[in-house]
Design a protein around this motif. Sequence first.
Motif, PDB file in Angstrom:
ATOM      1  N   ASN A 319       0.814  -1.207   0.000  1.00  0.00           N
ATOM      2  CA  ASN A 319       0.000   0.000   0.000  1.00  0.00           C
ATOM      3  C   ASN A 319       0.849   1.260   0.000  1.00  0.00           C
ATOM      4  N   ASP A 321      -0.079   5.024   1.338  1.00  0.00           N
ATOM      5  CA  ASP A 321      -1.135   5.707   2.082  1.00  0.00           C
ATOM      6  C   ASP A 321      -1.676   6.928   1.329  1.00  0.00           C
ATOM      7  N   HIS A 324      -1.746  10.200   3.407  1.00  0.00           N
ATOM      8  CA  HIS A 324      -0.402  10.736   3.555  1.00  0.00           C
ATOM      9  C   HIS A 324       0.035  11.454   2.287  1.00  0.00           C
ATOM     10  N   ASP A 352       4.093   0.369   2.306  1.00  0.00           N
ATOM     11  CA  ASP A 352       3.487  -0.336   3.420  1.00  0.00           C
ATOM     12  C   ASP A 352       3.146  -1.762   3.030  1.00  0.00           C
TER      13      ASP A 352
END
Lengths: 360, 360
Positions: A319, A321, A324, A352
């Motif tokens: 991932n 974000d 973010h 991530d």
Amino acid sequence: MAAGQHRRAMTHPIERAAPIARVTLQDVAREAGVSLATVDRVLNRRPGVREKTAARVQSAIARLGYRPDPVAARLARKETFRFCFILPTGTNTFMRILEEQVGATADWLLGQRAFIDILHVDVFDAEALATALEGLDPRYSGVAVVALDHPRVRAAIDDLVERGIAVVTLVSDAPTARRLRYVGIDNTAAGRTAATLIGRFSGGRKGTVAVIAGSLALRDHTERQFGFTQVLGSEYPHLTAVLAGESRDDAAQAQRLTESVIAAHPELVGIYNVGAGNRGVAAALEGAGKARDVIFVGHDLTPHSRRFLLRGIMDAVINQDPGHQARSAARILLAHCTGEPIVAEQERIGIDIFVRDNLP
Amino acid sequence: MAAGQHRRAMTHPIERAAPIARVTLQDVAREAGVSLATVDRVLNRRPGVREKTAARVQSAIARLGYRPDPVAARLARKETFRFCFILPTGTNTFMRILEEQVGATADWLLGQRAFIDILHVDVFDAEALATALEGLDPRYSGVAVVALDHPRVRAAIDDLVERGIAVVTLVSDAPTARRLRYVGIDNTAAGRTAATLIGRFSGGRKGTVAVIAGSLALRDHTERQFGFTQVLGSEYPHLTAVLAGESRDDAAQAQRLTESVIAAHPELVGIYNVGAGNRGVAAALEGAGKARDVIFVGHDLTPHSRRFLLRGIMDAVINQDPGHQARSAARILLAHCTGEPIVAEQERIGIDIFVRDNLP
DNA sequence: GCGGCCATGAGGTGCGCAACTCAATTCTTG
DNA sequence: CAAGAATTGAGTTGCGCACCTCATGGCCGC
């Protein structure tokens, strides 16, 4: 004794407290022996100050450790900023979440005297994207764009920069363009990560791993694919990568590709879905009764992929974000416009890895 | 045609641009048909306003969509804030990085009229921590503390809150205390994640997995251990968890524990190091020539663990971003003091998984 | 109908800085 | 050495808000 020591340790911090009074421009002027106006001229690079005087001011600033109060500066400066976020059209879940996050960020920016407009462009159409960039209102102070690495797009970005508009690329980069910064992950590394996960999860089983490309025209997708095959080939010789085709971020297409690759490769060990459309892959795997058996790694944490992780259909999700990224792009544009520094580390977008157990 | 559509799309955003003029208190006063003073009384909850008048003001605020300008408010309000960060003593690398990040955050906070002091306390000594908390200067507006879940510490925290000092727990929580918030990861989930990683990496090999506890007195460590054994036991029956002992975050001790567990369990499949001291585990594994063979998962990305990942000694590192935590704690304390809202999603501390390929 | 109280209005001050004007002082240069 | 240019000082205004004082108006009970 111990108590005494602690008491000392406790009271210490506030004792040495720096005098809370801020160092203001007044102080600098007094210290340098010049007037406020001169200090202002030096600080804001206005003409008409002798070098020697400027140096006196600078040294006074250094001696006092003066730092302009950003709060007061924002208030005094009347300018407002307007940013444009150019996002892909379509139903791609990740992009819709990104858009939602951009909206939330816009809300925050309001307090900072900055505004965001969102513009939609077909992500697969370089010409349309370039046209949009070229025709962008010159009053924008900054642009965040989900880019395509294409000559016309590159030229359009350089053109905006030439006209003094700050540009950051978002999620997908155009590395050779003169954008201020790229806000997104290293997609080659993301691909490598996917390979490592599938390789390690496979536990030595021999077989093939299917790669479902998103779009070979998208730089980030090809980078992921490159990183993936690179690591799989060199680190996991018992696994063979086969390209299942392009899904073009479409779930139905991804499902068809998955179905045919399952049929063609009974020894299938894993699937790496480079783009969107995890739903299609999951449906095909479940349809064939291979959901548990085949390792399935894909991108972007959405309500769907989250469910697939919890059900054990997906084994890992890589991932980036969206919240973010939206905030980061806005912060970078704003900081650029106001000349404030940025916390580089805070703006790094990480790759991530989510498994069933570390979901947010 | 397409071009025409794009042109429309392009010019659209700025056309509908909201009038850039902010809605100010003046506007609200005019709209409500009252004076500035009354609006001020309503907004700042000062006494002496009839309910009916207050309602008129509120409805004017709603109608105009007035939002106080945080920038101007900060400037006008003369108060400054002083926060205390209570961090563990010792040479724990993660804590040193955290401290460095707190320092960097302090620098940023200066611009926001807030100051940070750092206070060191022995993390394993609940009495000392409680004493420090109890004796804390009452002038602090907020405290961030790496807590211990201990009755006296809990009481001390509640006491601070009682006195109107905001408290956030950092990295390690005291859940039953009335702290404003916990800034850190879900350690049970982190332990579960570790188990999943080792379980999946093991690829069905039968054997034992050694758990090196940090300190059984630290809540976060026991939670990790709990999550780990829970998942390992239920999901990976071919693996048996054995407790190697407490390292107390000491590398030498971790090394001794690892060495004896290697000797006692020739069929060792993996090691989960709950606390600090990855260096010791790595040294023991290398000394026994088992660095490649045994799956090693630990916590906290440091220069050491980073090197171990790249060398293939460690297989995964579970991390909680110290920079993020420092900034988050500061933002939460500041927002609490100024009454500003926080972006909840931004303050979530994620459980980061790092393998060799997604290192920052 | 008077003192007293409550609700409200009017207005000022300052936060730290940006941006500007105008006059006064210096320094150049022919 | 005087004219002109460059440099500097002093001062003002306003950003949007918090916080404060003082005056004024109406309403109350007695």
